[in-house]
Design an enzyme around this catalytic site. Sequence first.
Site, short mmCIF file in Angstrom:
data_model
loop_
_atom_site.label_atom_id
_atom_site.label_comp_id
_atom_site.label_asym_id
_atom_site.label_seq_id
_atom_site.Cartn_x
_atom_site.Cartn_y
_atom_site.Cartn_z
N SER A 159 25.96 10.05 -91.80
CA SER A 159 25.18 11.08 -91.13
C SER A 159 23.67 10.86 -91.16
O SER A 159 22.95 11.41 -90.35
CB SER A 159 25.51 12.44 -91.74
OG SER A 159 25.14 12.45 -93.09
N HIS A 187 32.04 13.07 -88.65
CA HIS A 187 31.01 13.01 -87.61
C HIS A 187 31.47 12.22 -86.39
O HIS A 187 30.66 11.91 -85.52
CB HIS A 187 29.73 12.36 -88.15
CG HIS A 187 28.79 13.33 -88.79
ND1 HIS A 187 28.06 14.26 -88.06
CD2 HIS A 187 28.46 13.54 -90.07
CE1 HIS A 187 27.33 14.98 -88.88
NE2 HIS A 187 27.54 14.58 -90.11
N LYS A 218 32.65 20.60 -87.05
CA LYS A 218 31.56 19.95 -86.31
C LYS A 218 31.89 19.98 -84.82
O LYS A 218 31.78 21.04 -84.20
CB LYS A 218 31.32 18.55 -86.88
CG LYS A 218 30.69 18.62 -88.29
CD LYS A 218 30.24 17.29 -88.83
CE LYS A 218 29.39 17.48 -90.07
NZ LYS A 218 30.06 17.12 -91.33
C1 PLP Z 1 30.35 17.47 -92.72
C2 PLP Z 1 31.09 16.50 -93.52
C3 PLP Z 1 32.00 16.91 -94.49
C4 PLP Z 1 32.22 18.36 -94.85
O1 PLP Z 1 33.00 19.01 -93.91
P1 PLP Z 1 33.32 20.57 -94.15
O2 PLP Z 1 34.53 20.82 -93.33
O3 PLP Z 1 32.11 21.31 -93.69
O4 PLP Z 1 33.56 20.74 -95.61
C5 PLP Z 1 32.74 15.95 -95.16
N1 PLP Z 1 32.54 14.64 -94.92
C6 PLP Z 1 31.65 14.20 -94.01
C7 PLP Z 1 31.48 12.75 -93.78
C8 PLP Z 1 30.88 15.12 -93.29
O5 PLP Z 1 30.00 14.68 -92.41
#
Ligand code: PLP
Length: 371
Positions: A159, A187, A218
């Site tokens: 990210s 992502h 997301k």
């Molecule tokens: C956003 C993200 C998470 C967390 O996801 P949630 O469902 O909000 O707990 C986990 N791993 C990665 C790589 C992320 O980008």
Amino acid sequence: MRVAGKDAVMLASNNYLGLASHPRIKQAAIRAVGEFGFGVSSVRFLCGTLTVHRQLEEKISEFLGMEDAILFSSCFAANEGFFASIVNDKLGSDQYRDVIYSDRLNHASIIDGTRLCRAEAVDRKIYDHADVNDLGKKLESDRGVGYRFGFIATDGVFSMEGDVAPLVDLVKLAKQHHKTLFVDDSHALGVIGATGRGTPEHLGVHGKIDVLSGTLGKAMGGAAGGYIAASKDLIAFLRQKSRPYTFSNSLPPSIAVAAIEAFKILEEDQSLVERLHVNTNYFRKRIQELGFKIIQGDHPIVPIMLGEAAVAMEMSEKLLQEGVYIKGLWYPVVPKGEARLRAQISAAFNKEILDQALSAFEKVGRRMQVL
Ligand SMILES: *Cc1c(COP(=O)(O)O)cnc(C)c1O
């Protein structure tokens, strides 16, 4: 999008497809509240499994080309629940050691997941970011150790930089050294790959990853929820042994139903994903033409490199005054001297909105003499 009472172009959200406010998603959630109520007041194995939970699990596994999937309340919980359950499970023997090879820049949830494994049961090895040579050397030197299970764990897309894990080589290395390849594609689901199936599709290894985790928080509507997708046996094991699954409440039916709708939208019609890719390419090209330095790539995460933290901070404030909401990242989140603004592009934008953001960048960049 309104921010602090002003209209602004939102460049800081993970709402990559605009599904968070898509009419079909909103309608699906409302319909589900009417039909099933607000919550289920139970964990899955008591009375918290509705048909829609199984339907969503089937949808996820089918979409990703995997045998089965299991839902968690978040991807954070999924990642913690995965490593802690498998590595800590003795499976009838006290005499075993497992090993996890983890990319240096992996998400906090993978790191915490591996930390929940008892130290006497696991070796944790960090390899340099996206460095298959470093990983290869570590695997080679461990050949004679006789581990029980071995995992290679990586984010699909990282990210901070929007860069993509070297999955083609990781698939090969995992096979060669009999390790299980675990990819957190949070992502990437709905974001990259021609049809939004994520990093494996983007790199031509769809269906070849042993374990995929991801979030529904997301691109896929942005509410909450996470999953692990893998073989039938592995998912059956997690349903028995994974504590964040067993001892935590079931996802609200409105989220399950709306997430199913999000997968249906992607299956029926690739135009949202295509628009995201067109918008991303346009923004990446135009921002460089203005004279900004970015990290090259294909992902809608576009890091605009500014050097000093103070510059990134000031620029983010000035851009908000010009109607662009964007956040900066600086030390210790990224290395010293590599402060940046991180733009995230969405399929919900049209060319006019992108041009509006770009001209704000041009104006502020000139005024601050960054350009
Ligand atoms: C956003 C993200 C998470 C967390 O996801 P949630 O469902 O909000 O707990 C986990 N791993 C990665 C790589 C992320 O980008």
